[in-house]
Write an enzyme that holds these catalytic residues in place. Structure first.
Site, PDB file in Angstrom:
ATOM      1  N   SER A 297      59.705   3.653  67.430  1.00  0.00           N
ATOM      2  CA  SER A 297      60.782   4.546  67.859  1.00  0.00           C
ATOM      3  C   SER A 297      60.287   5.670  68.755  1.00  0.00           C
ATOM      4  O   SER A 297      60.944   6.034  69.727  1.00  0.00           O
ATOM      5  CB  SER A 297      61.491   5.132  66.635  1.00  0.00           C
ATOM      6  OG  SER A 297      62.044   4.115  65.839  1.00  0.00           O
ATOM      7  N   HIS A 348      61.076  10.909  66.954  1.00  0.00           N
ATOM      8  CA  HIS A 348      61.950  10.642  68.109  1.00  0.00           C
ATOM      9  C   HIS A 348      61.827  11.745  69.156  1.00  0.00           C
ATOM     10  O   HIS A 348      61.644  11.471  70.346  1.00  0.00           O
ATOM     11  CB  HIS A 348      63.402  10.531  67.640  1.00  0.00           C
ATOM     12  CG  HIS A 348      63.659   9.347  66.772  1.00  0.00           C
ATOM     13  ND1 HIS A 348      64.878   9.107  66.176  1.00  0.00           N
ATOM     14  CD2 HIS A 348      62.849   8.323  66.394  1.00  0.00           C
ATOM     15  CE1 HIS A 348      64.815   7.991  65.482  1.00  0.00           C
ATOM     16  NE2 HIS A 348      63.594   7.499  65.594  1.00  0.00           N
TER      17      HIS A 348
END
Length: 514
Positions: A297, A348
């Protein structure tokens, strides 16, 4: 000025705007052209049409269609403000009154989209005054008249030549823009997908991709191990995924985002961006989040960062093509990460920033190196080192409470009760106010014979979760060990009431009643 000469003048105006003023062709037909420019303060669209009309309502009907398309263009271009010019090249003005038609109109409630109609007529003095007003308003220099010496055939040939030049310029601009998206092939993206799929299958064959000990063994981000020197986990965790859904979602995102970024930046630049973003995401997760974590991610959000950097270099092209979609998806994913506690939003955001900085370091293909790239390189290195150092001193990482519970449960399953007791006691002393923490701590205390402490912590558990029947049952067991039979009976009755039909609870209650 006859009709054919006015036709030629129409194409001279369009040619001047495209070739000399740098306007981009949005749409082009036989007698109508839509042009765009972002050189002015407000994004400007010019729609120029060659038309001869007798009545003002004919112009108003056409102008209504221009209004609708302007509002559509604002959405398509993704801009906050859009200024429109509807220029009509016509021989004569309408014979009826059309003066109310000349004012600038606001097409939306906030006045962010405006549209002004202009008639350029054949009569010389009026035409010159109109052109002067347009030139001043748009900071351009439209030609005043068509050449006067040519016959009809020559004017037709000249108009055809101008159209060809306009199309050639428009096609060259489109090809140049298209090449920006087709610099490389997504070879590295496909290779990464293969490696990620291989590691997922390997995890499933050796304990499962949702099994924490297996994930840790194969290189997931595990803060205690990283703090002990296993820094390689910051990279190895990028290739592991927790469960089939996590694996499928990240693979799909990598296929589309990674492929797009690699086509724009090329394989070598993409490779650098991907790994720096992934490393930045892992370091941010280490610094801010105590959970065991894994996944690509951070690197995938780095691809978002790379696209945002592309948008800073080619802002107009970015918003005309993919900008609005990229920003919408990015905001949605970040918001989703803040809403769902188990999502590692630190990774993220770290990956997003890392991808942007890495893109600034390598820059786009076919651009000359700049001194600021060295500045971005220094900033990237300092950000990575600073974040990593912060991870060692940050004692308030998100998920630390859950990590302590997870470690304690693993230790209890391994029958290492003493170690589980130490982990839970330290967690509670550091402010872990979860009912589960007190419950597990009381369990280890009861096993170790610390019944008074177990009673205290079970009472705390029930205060936090009054309907946890397991806590009432364990408290009944503890009271029984302390020879407080009445309290044991009351706790056992509460457990049976909360979980009727539990055979274990019923048996223990009957034994107390007898």
């Amino acid at each position: 000025m006859n009709v054919m000469r006015h036709d030629l003048y129409f194409w001279q105006v369009v040619h001047h705007l495209v070739v000399e003023e740098g306007y981009r062709v949005l749409d082009m037909e036989q007698s109508e052209v839509w042009l765009e420019s972002d050189a002015l303060k407000d994004r400007t669209v010019i729609r120029i049409k060659r038309i001869d009309v007798d009545w003002g309502n004919q112009l108003r009907a056409d102008f209504e269609q221009v209004r609708k398309k302007m509002l559509w263009l604002k959405r398509q271009l993704g801009v906050r403000r859009l200024r429109g010019e509807a220029i009509y090249v016509t021989m004569y003005p309408p014979v009826d009154d059309w003066s109310s038609f000349e004012a600038e109109e606001k097409l939306d409630r906030n006045g962010n989209v405006t549209l002004r109609p202009t008639l350029i007529v054949a009569e010389e003095s009026e035409r010159k005054a109109t052109i002067a007003a347009v030139n001043e308003r748009l900071s351009i220099h439209l030609p005043h008249v068509a050449l006067l010496d040519e016959d009809g055939y020559q004017m037709e040939q000249m108009a055809r030549y101008l159209r060809q030049q306009i199309r050639h310029t428009a096609n060259a601009t489109q090809q140049k823009e298209r090449r920006l998206f087709q610099y490389g092939k997504p070879y590295a993206t496909y290779g990464l997908l293969v490696v990620i799929a291989f590691m997922y299958v390997l995890l499933e064959m050796n304990g499962g991709s949702t099994d924490m000990p297996t994930l840790i063994e194969f290189g997931a981000k595990y803060n205690p191990a990283i703090a002990d020197g296993e820094w390689w986990r910051l990279l190895s965790s990028m290739f592991l995924h927790i469960g089939i859904l996590h694996f499928m979602m990240n693979s799909l995102a990598l296929f589309y985002l990674g492929g797009t970024v690699e086509r724009i930046y090329g394989t070598s630049r993409f490779f650098i961006i991907y790994f720096i973003a992934g490393l930045a995401g892992s370091i941010a997760s280490f610094a801010l989040n105590a959970h065991v974590s894994a996944g690509a991610s951070g690197a995938i959000f780095g691809c978002f960062g790379a696209l945002l950097y592309f948008g800073t270099v080619h802002k107009k092209l970015f918003f005309r093509t993919m900008g609005s979609s990229v920003l919408l998806i990015l905001v949605f994913n970040l918001a989703f990460g803040f809403i769902i506690p188990m999502i590692d939003n630190g990774a993220h955001i770290g990956g997003l920033i890392g991808g942007f900085l890495a893109s600034a370091v390598v820059h786009l293909p076919n651009h000359r190196p700049r001194l600021r790239q060295l500045g971005f390189l220094l900033l990237t290195v300092l950000a990575l080192i600073g974040s990593f150092a912060f991870g060692f001193v940050n004692e308030h990482k998100a998920g630390a409470d859950l990590l302590a519970l997870q470690n304690a449960q693993d230790l209890i399953e391994a029958e290492d009760i003493e170690a589980a007791y130490e982990v839970l006691l330290e967690s509670v002393e550091q402010g872990n106010e979860r009912a589960e923490a007190y419950f597990l701590l009381s369990y280890t205390e009861a096993v170790l014979g610390k019944y008074e402490e177990a009673e205290e912590h079970l009472q705390k558990t029930i205060d936090l979760e009054p309907k946890m029947h397991e806590a009432h049952y364990n408290l009944a067991l503890v009271y029984d060990e302390l020879d407080e039979r009445q309290k044991a009976l009351e706790s056992a009755q509460e457990a049976v009431q909360l979980d009727p039909g539990n055979e274990k609870y019923d048996t223990f209650l009957r034994s107390l009643e007898e």
